[in-house]
Design a protein around this motif. Structure first.
Motif, PDB file in Angstrom:
ATOM      1  N   GLY A  96       0.813  -1.214   0.000  1.00 33.12           N
ATOM      2  CA  GLY A  96       0.000   0.000   0.000  1.00 33.12           C
ATOM      3  C   GLY A  96       0.843   1.259   0.000  1.00 33.12           C
ATOM      4  N   VAL A  97       1.916   1.257   0.794  1.00 31.63           N
ATOM      5  CA  VAL A  97       2.807   2.415   0.820  1.00 31.63           C
ATOM      6  C   VAL A  97       3.496   2.599  -0.536  1.00 31.63           C
ATOM      7  CG1 VAL A  97       4.936   3.329   1.845  1.00 31.63           C
ATOM      8  CG2 VAL A  97       3.161   2.357   3.313  1.00 31.63           C
ATOM      9  N   MET A  98       3.926   1.492  -1.138  1.00 26.74           N
ATOM     10  CA  MET A  98       4.561   1.573  -2.459  1.00 26.74           C
ATOM     11  C   MET A  98       3.591   2.135  -3.501  1.00 26.74           C
ATOM     12  SD  MET A  98       7.773   0.324  -2.405  1.00 26.74           S
ATOM     13  CE  MET A  98       8.121  -0.427  -3.991  1.00 26.74           C
ATOM     14  N   ALA A  99       2.350   1.664  -3.458  1.00 24.16           N
ATOM     15  CA  ALA A  99       1.364   2.185  -4.403  1.00 24.16           C
ATOM     16  C   ALA A  99       1.051   3.646  -4.123  1.00 24.16           C
ATOM     17  CB  ALA A  99       0.084   1.338  -4.320  1.00 24.16           C
ATOM     18  N   TYR A 100       1.003   4.021  -2.833  1.00 20.10           N
ATOM     19  CA  TYR A 100       0.720   5.408  -2.468  1.00 20.10           C
ATOM     20  C   TYR A 100       1.840   6.339  -2.934  1.00 20.10           C
ATOM     21  CZ  TYR A 100      -0.573   9.427   0.413  1.00 20.10           C
ATOM     22  OH  TYR A 100      -0.933  10.684   0.846  1.00 20.10           O
ATOM     23  N   LEU A 101       3.082   5.839  -2.925  1.00 22.37           N
ATOM     24  CA  LEU A 101       4.219   6.656  -3.350  1.00 22.37           C
ATOM     25  C   LEU A 101       4.358   6.721  -4.864  1.00 22.37           C
ATOM     26  CD1 LEU A 101       6.921   5.554  -0.733  1.00 22.37           C
ATOM     27  CD2 LEU A 101       5.553   7.662  -0.769  1.00 22.37           C
ATOM     28  N   GLY A 102       3.503   6.028  -5.586  1.00 19.94           N
ATOM     29  CA  GLY A 102       3.516   6.140  -7.037  1.00 19.94           C
ATOM     30  C   GLY A 102       4.200   5.016  -7.770  1.00 19.94           C
ATOM     31  N   PHE A 103       4.546   3.923  -7.094  1.00 20.37           N
ATOM     32  CA  PHE A 103       5.189   2.802  -7.757  1.00 20.37           C
ATOM     33  C   PHE A 103       4.189   1.862  -8.436  1.00 20.37           C
ATOM     34  CE2 PHE A 103       8.389   4.131  -4.700  1.00 20.37           C
ATOM     35  CZ  PHE A 103       9.550   4.082  -5.460  1.00 20.37           C
ATOM     36  N   GLY A 104       2.901   2.106  -8.235  1.00 16.86           N
ATOM     37  CA  GLY A 104       1.898   1.266  -8.849  1.00 16.86           C
ATOM     38  C   GLY A 104       1.754  -0.064  -8.123  1.00 16.86           C
ATOM     39  N   THR A 105       1.143  -1.025  -8.804  1.00 16.76           N
ATOM     40  CA  THR A 105       0.925  -2.351  -8.213  1.00 16.76           C
ATOM     41  C   THR A 105       1.645  -3.433  -9.011  1.00 16.76           C
ATOM     42  OG1 THR A 105      -1.118  -2.597  -9.494  1.00 16.76           O
ATOM     43  CG2 THR A 105      -1.316  -1.694  -7.264  1.00 16.76           C
ATOM     44  N   LEU A 108       7.583  -4.796  -8.767  1.00  9.50           N
ATOM     45  CA  LEU A 108       8.400  -4.241  -7.692  1.00  9.50           C
ATOM     46  C   LEU A 108       7.599  -4.112  -6.400  1.00  9.50           C
ATOM     47  CD1 LEU A 108      11.065  -3.014  -6.759  1.00  9.50           C
ATOM     48  CD2 LEU A 108      10.232  -0.782  -7.566  1.00  9.50           C
ATOM     49  N   THR A 109       6.377  -3.629  -6.507  1.00  9.01           N
ATOM     50  CA  THR A 109       5.530  -3.479  -5.317  1.00  9.01           C
ATOM     51  C   THR A 109       5.201  -4.832  -4.711  1.00  9.01           C
ATOM     52  OG1 THR A 109       4.568  -1.435  -6.176  1.00  9.01           O
ATOM     53  CG2 THR A 109       3.315  -2.612  -4.491  1.00  9.01           C
ATOM     54  N   GLN A 110       4.849  -5.797  -5.540  1.00  5.58           N
ATOM     55  CA  GLN A 110       4.521  -7.130  -5.034  1.00  5.58           C
ATOM     56  C   GLN A 110       5.739  -7.796  -4.394  1.00  5.58           C
ATOM     57  OE1 GLN A 110       1.393  -8.222  -4.983  1.00  5.58           O
ATOM     58  NE2 GLN A 110       0.784  -6.317  -5.963  1.00  5.58           N
ATOM     59  N   ALA A 111       6.919  -7.639  -5.006  1.00  6.65           N
ATOM     60  CA  ALA A 111       8.132  -8.235  -4.438  1.00  6.65           C
ATOM     61  C   ALA A 111       8.465  -7.604  -3.098  1.00  6.65           C
ATOM     62  CB  ALA A 111       9.292  -8.066  -5.412  1.00  6.65           C
ATOM     63  N   ALA A 112       8.339  -6.287  -2.995  1.00  2.00           N
ATOM     64  CA  ALA A 112       8.612  -5.616  -1.725  1.00  2.00           C
ATOM     65  C   ALA A 112       7.647  -6.075  -0.643  1.00  2.00           C
ATOM     66  CB  ALA A 112       8.533  -4.100  -1.913  1.00  2.00           C
ATOM     67  N   GLY A 113       6.371  -6.245  -1.004  1.00  3.07           N
ATOM     68  CA  GLY A 113       5.390  -6.715  -0.034  1.00  3.07           C
ATOM     69  C   GLY A 113       5.660  -8.138   0.424  1.00  3.07           C
ATOM     70  N   ILE A 114       6.056  -9.009  -0.505  1.00  6.49           N
ATOM     71  CA  ILE A 114       6.349 -10.404  -0.144  1.00  6.49           C
ATOM     72  C   ILE A 114       7.567 -10.484   0.774  1.00  6.49           C
ATOM     73  CG2 ILE A 114       7.105 -12.622  -1.073  1.00  6.49           C
ATOM     74  CD1 ILE A 114       5.367 -12.032  -3.525  1.00  6.49           C
ATOM     75  N   ASP A 166     -11.835   3.697  -5.316  1.00  9.93           N
ATOM     76  CA  ASP A 166     -10.747   3.537  -4.358  1.00  9.93           C
ATOM     77  C   ASP A 166     -11.050   4.359  -3.115  1.00  9.93           C
ATOM     78  OD1 ASP A 166      -8.418   3.129  -3.045  1.00  9.93           O
ATOM     79  OD2 ASP A 166      -7.160   4.277  -4.413  1.00  9.93           O
ATOM     80  N   PRO A 167     -11.238   3.734  -1.927  1.00 16.15           N
ATOM     81  CA  PRO A 167     -11.567   4.510  -0.726  1.00 16.15           C
ATOM     82  C   PRO A 167     -10.415   5.374  -0.248  1.00 16.15           C
ATOM     83  CG  PRO A 167     -11.223   2.210  -0.169  1.00 16.15           C
ATOM     84  CD  PRO A 167     -11.182   2.302  -1.655  1.00 16.15           C
ATOM     85  N   THR A 168      -9.167   5.043  -0.635  1.00 15.65           N
ATOM     86  CA  THR A 168      -8.032   5.858  -0.183  1.00 15.65           C
ATOM     87  C   THR A 168      -8.004   7.222  -0.852  1.00 15.65           C
ATOM     88  OG1 THR A 168      -6.611   4.879  -1.884  1.00 15.65           O
ATOM     89  CG2 THR A 168      -6.656   3.810   0.269  1.00 15.65           C
ATOM     90  N   SER A 169      -8.771   7.398  -1.934  1.00 16.60           N
ATOM     91  CA  SER A 169      -8.791   8.710  -2.580  1.00 16.60           C
ATOM     92  C   SER A 169      -9.389   9.764  -1.663  1.00 16.60           C
ATOM     93  CB  SER A 169      -9.595   8.640  -3.884  1.00 16.60           C
ATOM     94  OG  SER A 169     -10.928   8.234  -3.629  1.00 16.60           O
ATOM     95  N   ILE A 170     -10.335   9.358  -0.808  1.00 17.21           N
ATOM     96  CA  ILE A 170     -10.926  10.307   0.141  1.00 17.21           C
ATOM     97  C   ILE A 170      -9.887  10.754   1.150  1.00 17.21           C
ATOM     98  CG2 ILE A 170     -12.763  10.631   1.837  1.00 17.21           C
ATOM     99  CD1 ILE A 170     -14.321   8.453   0.417  1.00 17.21           C
ATOM    100  N   ILE A 171      -9.056   9.810   1.611  1.00 18.66           N
ATOM    101  CA  ILE A 171      -8.023  10.146   2.587  1.00 18.66           C
ATOM    102  C   ILE A 171      -6.968  11.043   1.951  1.00 18.66           C
ATOM    103  CG2 ILE A 171      -6.283   9.182   4.141  1.00 18.66           C
ATOM    104  CD1 ILE A 171      -7.963   6.704   4.352  1.00 18.66           C
ATOM    105  N   ARG A 172      -6.663  10.811   0.667  1.00 18.55           N
ATOM    106  CA  ARG A 172      -5.660  11.636   0.004  1.00 18.55           C
ATOM    107  C   ARG A 172      -6.132  13.083  -0.141  1.00 18.55           C
ATOM    108  NH1 ARG A 172      -5.427   7.356  -3.990  1.00 18.55           N
ATOM    109  NH2 ARG A 172      -3.775   5.863  -3.502  1.00 18.55           N
TER     110      ARG A 172
END
Length: 223
Positions: A96-105, A108-114, A166-172
């Protein structure tokens, strides 16, 4: 009317999880294990017979049996289950942090999460921080549920899965919601830790005083 009910229900569940979730966590793990086993057993029979989910008596029996087995295993394997839960949370937070920072899904994001999830599982199991993890996870989930309930009641979050965005758009767009979530999370951790400390430091009941044995008086022989 439906949104009001769902918002209030989500809010109540969030308050219970945020401020007292560690007391209910074992029960929740048993229920989750039973639910997962129920679905697994029912879908297994449906796949083997090429029928529908819970289409007959065999599907129901298999679903109940596997559900009871997995629900029962949640009790003796509590430590391992909490460690896996911590790994899942680490994976979700990192991706989630990787996607929030603009790295997408992507990869790289999946590998970092794993990697984060695997490291979290090992560290939690080695250092035995299960209780602290349970407090943190339930406080985080409760804070998110409280925020979701408030947003549903205010009409800012639609409880409609087919058309949900995306519910995180409200938080952004409104940093105040993120600040409220962090404050609720810290308050939940503090409240649960205080309850844990009070239950741990509770004095043991005083033992009933034992009466001393009757004194034996020696009688001198008469001359």
């Amino acid at each position: 009317m439906q949104d009001t009910f769902l918002g209030l229900l989500t809010l109540v569940i969030g308050v219970i999880l945020c401020f007292g979730g560690h007391r209910l966590f074992r029960i929740l793990m048993v229920l989750v294990g039973f639910a997962a086993g129920f679905v697994l057993g029912g879908t297994g029979v449906a796949a083997a017979t090429k029928g529908h989910f819970l289409d007959g008596l065999t599907g129901w029996l298999a679903a109940l049996l596997v559900g009871l087995i997995l629900g029962g295993l949640a009790i003796p394997f509590y430590a391992a289950g909490v460690a896996v839960l911590g790994g899942v949370v680490a994976y979700l937070v990192t991706s989630g942090v990787m996607a929030y920072l603009g790295f997408g899904t992507g990869t790289l994001t999946q590998a970092a999460g794993i990697v984060a999830g695997a490291v979290a599982i090992v560290l939690i199991y080695l250092f035995r921080v299960h209780r602290l993890l349970v407090i943190a996870v339930t406080a985080m989930a409760g804070a998110g549920a409280i925020l979701s309930g408030v947003l549903i009641l205010l009409g800012k979050l639609a409880f409609d899965l087919p058309t949900a965005t995306d519910p995180t758009s409200i938080i952004r767009t409104t940093p105040l919601w993120l600040l409220l979530t962090v404050v609720l999370f810290l308050a939940g951790v503090g409240a649960q830790w205080g309850l844990r400390s009070r239950s741990t430091d509770a004095p043991a009941p005083l033992a009933r005083p034992v009466a001393p044995p009757p004194s034996q008086t020696s009688v001198s022989p008469t001359p």
